[in-house]
Design a protein around this motif. Structure first.
Motif, mmCIF file in Angstrom:
data_model
loop_
_atom_site.group_PDB
_atom_site.id
_atom_site.type_symbol
_atom_site.label_atom_id
_atom_site.label_comp_id
_atom_site.label_asym_id
_atom_site.label_seq_id
_atom_site.Cartn_x
_atom_site.Cartn_y
_atom_site.Cartn_z
ATOM 1 N N ALA A 40 0.712 -1.317 0.388
ATOM 2 C CA ALA A 40 0.129 -0.052 0.342
ATOM 3 C C ALA A 40 0.580 1.278 -0.281
ATOM 4 C CB ALA A 40 -1.084 -0.092 0.901
ATOM 5 N N ILE A 41 2.053 1.131 0.941
ATOM 6 C CA ILE A 41 2.656 1.794 0.754
ATOM 7 C C ILE A 41 3.732 2.440 -0.178
ATOM 8 C CG2 ILE A 41 4.965 3.609 2.134
ATOM 9 C CD1 ILE A 41 3.499 1.750 4.126
ATOM 10 N N ALA A 42 3.451 0.795 -1.246
ATOM 11 C CA ALA A 42 4.634 1.983 -2.439
ATOM 12 C C ALA A 42 3.667 2.178 -3.648
ATOM 13 C CB ALA A 42 5.096 0.443 -3.093
ATOM 14 N N SER A 43 2.505 1.561 -3.544
ATOM 15 C CA SER A 43 0.751 2.256 -4.181
ATOM 16 C C SER A 43 1.434 4.063 -4.284
ATOM 17 C CB SER A 43 0.147 1.584 -3.904
ATOM 18 O OG SER A 43 0.289 0.168 -4.521
ATOM 19 N N PHE A 53 4.641 10.081 4.140
ATOM 20 C CA PHE A 53 3.755 10.402 3.734
ATOM 21 C C PHE A 53 3.522 10.615 5.687
ATOM 22 C CE2 PHE A 53 2.636 6.405 6.264
ATOM 23 C CZ PHE A 53 3.817 5.809 6.346
ATOM 24 N N ASN A 54 2.161 10.858 5.825
ATOM 25 C CA ASN A 54 1.615 11.736 7.430
ATOM 26 C C ASN A 54 0.874 10.448 7.607
ATOM 27 O OD1 ASN A 54 3.113 14.057 7.100
ATOM 28 N ND2 ASN A 54 1.787 14.560 5.989
ATOM 29 N N GLU A 55 -0.264 9.691 7.515
ATOM 30 C CA GLU A 55 -0.601 9.183 8.302
ATOM 31 C C GLU A 55 -1.796 7.957 7.564
ATOM 32 O OE1 GLU A 55 -4.687 10.448 11.120
ATOM 33 O OE2 GLU A 55 -4.975 10.337 8.957
ATOM 34 N N ILE A 68 -4.166 5.855 3.278
ATOM 35 C CA ILE A 68 -2.746 6.565 3.522
ATOM 36 C C ILE A 68 -3.551 8.074 2.605
ATOM 37 C CG2 ILE A 68 0.095 6.709 3.364
ATOM 38 C CD1 ILE A 68 -0.563 3.638 2.351
ATOM 39 N N ASP A 69 -2.774 8.696 4.056
ATOM 40 C CA ASP A 69 -3.163 10.448 3.709
ATOM 41 C C ASP A 69 -4.322 10.935 2.725
ATOM 42 O OD1 ASP A 69 -0.542 11.131 5.225
ATOM 43 O OD2 ASP A 69 0.558 11.221 3.131
ATOM 44 N N GLY A 70 -5.536 9.693 2.861
ATOM 45 C CA GLY A 70 -7.090 10.908 2.431
ATOM 46 C C GLY A 70 -6.782 9.314 1.627
ATOM 47 N N GLU A 71 -5.727 8.570 0.685
ATOM 48 C CA GLU A 71 -6.118 7.609 -0.198
ATOM 49 C C GLU A 71 -6.013 6.247 0.314
ATOM 50 O OE1 GLU A 71 -6.102 8.988 -3.851
ATOM 51 O OE2 GLU A 71 -5.175 11.507 -2.654
ATOM 52 N N GLN A 98 10.376 0.925 10.151
ATOM 53 C CA GLN A 98 9.855 1.138 11.138
ATOM 54 C C GLN A 98 8.734 1.402 11.525
ATOM 55 O OE1 GLN A 98 12.680 1.592 13.808
ATOM 56 N NE2 GLN A 98 10.720 0.836 15.022
ATOM 57 N N ILE A 99 8.073 2.119 10.579
ATOM 58 C CA ILE A 99 6.596 3.109 10.269
ATOM 59 C C ILE A 99 6.127 1.695 10.935
ATOM 60 C CG2 ILE A 99 4.709 3.853 8.981
ATOM 61 C CD1 ILE A 99 6.963 6.008 7.936
ATOM 62 N N VAL A 100 6.241 0.890 9.663
ATOM 63 C CA VAL A 100 5.539 -0.686 9.806
ATOM 64 C C VAL A 100 5.324 -1.454 10.287
ATOM 65 C CG1 VAL A 100 5.311 -3.201 8.256
ATOM 66 C CG2 VAL A 100 5.793 -0.866 7.041
#
Ligand code: DC
Length: 205
Positions: A40-43, A53-55, A68-71, A98-100
């Motif tokens: 999802a992050i890669a997309s 990204f923020n969120e 992710i950031d509204g998407e 770290q985020i994941v």
């Protein structure tokens, strides 16, 4: 807290998501795929042309959906050849890992009965205290066929091999067999066989 935590690690296309979902359903646990988080992050990076990204939020467990950031990113759309490649690339970055890891730990803390979680470093790094650690394995050709059946988008044996090599050889949290994992070679096993074996091992604890 009396939550069960089961980790499933292994190379691409070995059946971690299919087995993890069924196992979680049978045991009344939540399921999360860390591979889908990386995807999802890669997309998001690919579509938006950004590299941060923020969120990020999990908004649905079935089908697994992240915002992710509204998407919105839903599991079915995360298995293209481009995202196979890009998810493995961004997964090399320590900040992303770290985020994941933080998202996964949060999801475990918020689960009512516990979690089945799949990935490459679930038992070795993110959840070292898991109740049961499984490492699944099968030959490249079998995994390539399974990936095709799962996603409909062909990942050639060469592409699968290159991705595995990158995941195994990277510096940060490479794919390894966790020290205390039960290794299941599922080359000639059905999904039900694997689930039965995992449940037998849970009972032994
Ligand atoms: O399991 P998958 O094919 O959906 O994972 C996609 C990529 O994400 C994989 O090639 C490497 C990365 N990944 C990772 O580095 N660590 C994880 N725990 C899960 C996936």
């Amino acid at each position: 807290m009396n939550s069960k935590l089961i980790t499933l690690d292994g190379p691409s296309g070995v059946g971690k998501t299919t087995i993890g979902k069924k196992l979680a359903y049978d045991l009344n646990l939540d399921f999360i795929s860390s591979g889908m988080l990386y995807r999802a992050i890669a997309s998001h990076f690919d579509i938006k042309g950004v590299n941060s990204f923020n969120e990020i939020q999990l908004t649905s467990k079935e089908p697994i959906t992240f915002v992710i950031d509204g998407e919105t990113y839903t599991e079915k759309l995360l298995y293209s050849s481009k995202i196979n490649e890009k998810s493995s690339e961004i997964a090399q970055q320590i900040e992303i890992r770290q985020i994941v890891s933080n998202v996964l730990r949060f999801l475990f803390e918020s689960s009512s009965n516990g979690l089945v979680v799949e990935g490459r470093d679930m038992g070795s790094v993110v959840f070292q205290d898991a109740d049961l650690k499984i490492y699944l394995d099968a030959s490249e050709s079998t995994r390539s066929k399974r990936r095709l059946a799962q996603s409909g988008s062909k990942e050639s044996i060469e592409d699968l091999r290159n991705r595995d090599l990158r995941d195994i050889n990277r510096k940060n949290s490479p794919l390894v067999v966790p020290e205390d994992a039960l290794v299941i070679d599922n080359e000639n096993m059905t999904i039900e066989d694997v689930i039965k074996k995992i449940k037998e091992n849970l009972k032994l604890q």
